[in-house]
Design a protein around this motif. Structure first.
Motif, PDB file in Angstrom:
ATOM      1  N   GLU A  70       0.872  -1.172   0.000  1.00 39.29           N
ATOM      2  CA  GLU A  70       0.000   0.000   0.000  1.00 39.29           C
ATOM      3  C   GLU A  70       0.905   1.217   0.000  1.00 39.29           C
ATOM      4  O   GLU A  70       1.915   1.239   0.709  1.00 39.29           O
ATOM      5  N   GLY A  71       0.542   2.210  -0.780  1.00 40.27           N
ATOM      6  CA  GLY A  71       1.373   3.400  -0.826  1.00 40.27           C
ATOM      7  C   GLY A  71       0.693   4.569  -1.482  1.00 40.27           C
ATOM      8  O   GLY A  71      -0.506   4.519  -1.799  1.00 40.27           O
ATOM      9  N   GLU A  72       1.486   5.603  -1.695  1.00 40.02           N
ATOM     10  CA  GLU A  72       1.006   6.850  -2.266  1.00 40.02           C
ATOM     11  C   GLU A  72       1.849   7.209  -3.478  1.00 40.02           C
ATOM     12  O   GLU A  72       3.072   7.273  -3.381  1.00 40.02           O
ATOM     13  N   VAL A  73       1.175   7.417  -4.604  1.00 42.18           N
ATOM     14  CA  VAL A  73       1.835   7.939  -5.798  1.00 42.18           C
ATOM     15  C   VAL A  73       1.772   9.453  -5.665  1.00 42.18           C
ATOM     16  O   VAL A  73       0.685  10.028  -5.542  1.00 42.18           O
ATOM     17  N   LEU A  74       2.925  10.087  -5.665  1.00 38.80           N
ATOM     18  CA  LEU A  74       3.000  11.530  -5.441  1.00 38.80           C
ATOM     19  C   LEU A  74       2.964  12.274  -6.769  1.00 38.80           C
ATOM     20  O   LEU A  74       3.492  11.791  -7.773  1.00 38.80           O
ATOM     21  N   ASP A  75       2.378  13.446  -6.769  1.00 43.15           N
ATOM     22  CA  ASP A  75       2.303  14.223  -8.003  1.00 43.15           C
ATOM     23  C   ASP A  75       3.458  15.216  -8.130  1.00 43.15           C
ATOM     24  O   ASP A  75       3.401  16.152  -8.913  1.00 43.15           O
ATOM     25  N   ALA A  76       4.506  14.987  -7.359  1.00 46.60           N
ATOM     26  CA  ALA A  76       5.719  15.790  -7.488  1.00 46.60           C
ATOM     27  C   ALA A  76       6.596  15.121  -8.540  1.00 46.60           C
ATOM     28  O   ALA A  76       6.917  13.950  -8.445  1.00 46.60           O
TER      29      ALA A  76
END
Length: 140
Positions: free
Chosen positions: A66-72
């Motif tokens: 589980e994780g977060e795809v960052l928009d940076a």
């Protein structure tokens, strides 16, 4: 930012080269490296990580992430847009085999050092898939 979750590897299921991961294969490496030591990449491109894994663990079925795809960054924005649109939904692992034996068409992997889990178009293990989570969704 989008949150994602899925199985990066399934135990006992052959990948397209015939390799099979056994239960427990990730345990020692995850103890050494920790979740923070496993990178989130897009298409195995190490030049620009696209997010962070918050959970990397084995369960009875396989390696759950589980994780977060960052928009940076451009790659993160691209990965997030493609996942959100449903154009990309595969996961793939980058690792170094520690203990492996020949078996079937490929190898039986008993211990691996997991380096990264990538969001990919075509996963080597066809069942290794992700899904986008609602912003307030609890872990599955």
């Amino acid at each position: 930012m989008i949150r994602i979750a899925g199985y990066a590897a399934l135990f006992g299921a052959a990948d397209l080269t015939g390799d099979v991961v056994r239960p427990g294969a990730f345990a020692a490496g995850l103890l050494r490296r920790g979740t923070g030591g496993v990178r989130m990449l897009f298409q195995h491109d190490a030049s620009e990580p696209v997010g962070v894994w918050r959970t990397v663990r084995e369960d009875g079925r396989g390696l759950w992430v589980e994780g977060e795809v960052l928009d940076a960054g451009a790659r993160g924005r691209t990965a997030a847009a493609l996942v959100t649109a449903g154009a990309v939904d595969g996961l793939s692992i980058g690792y170094r085999p520690i203990r492996a034996a020949r078996g079937g068409r490929g190898r039986v992997l008993s211990e691996v050092d997991l380096w990264e889990v990538s969001i990919v178009t075509f996963p080597m293990q066809p069942g290794a898939r992700l899904r986008a989570l609602a912003p307030d969704a609890a872990a599955a």
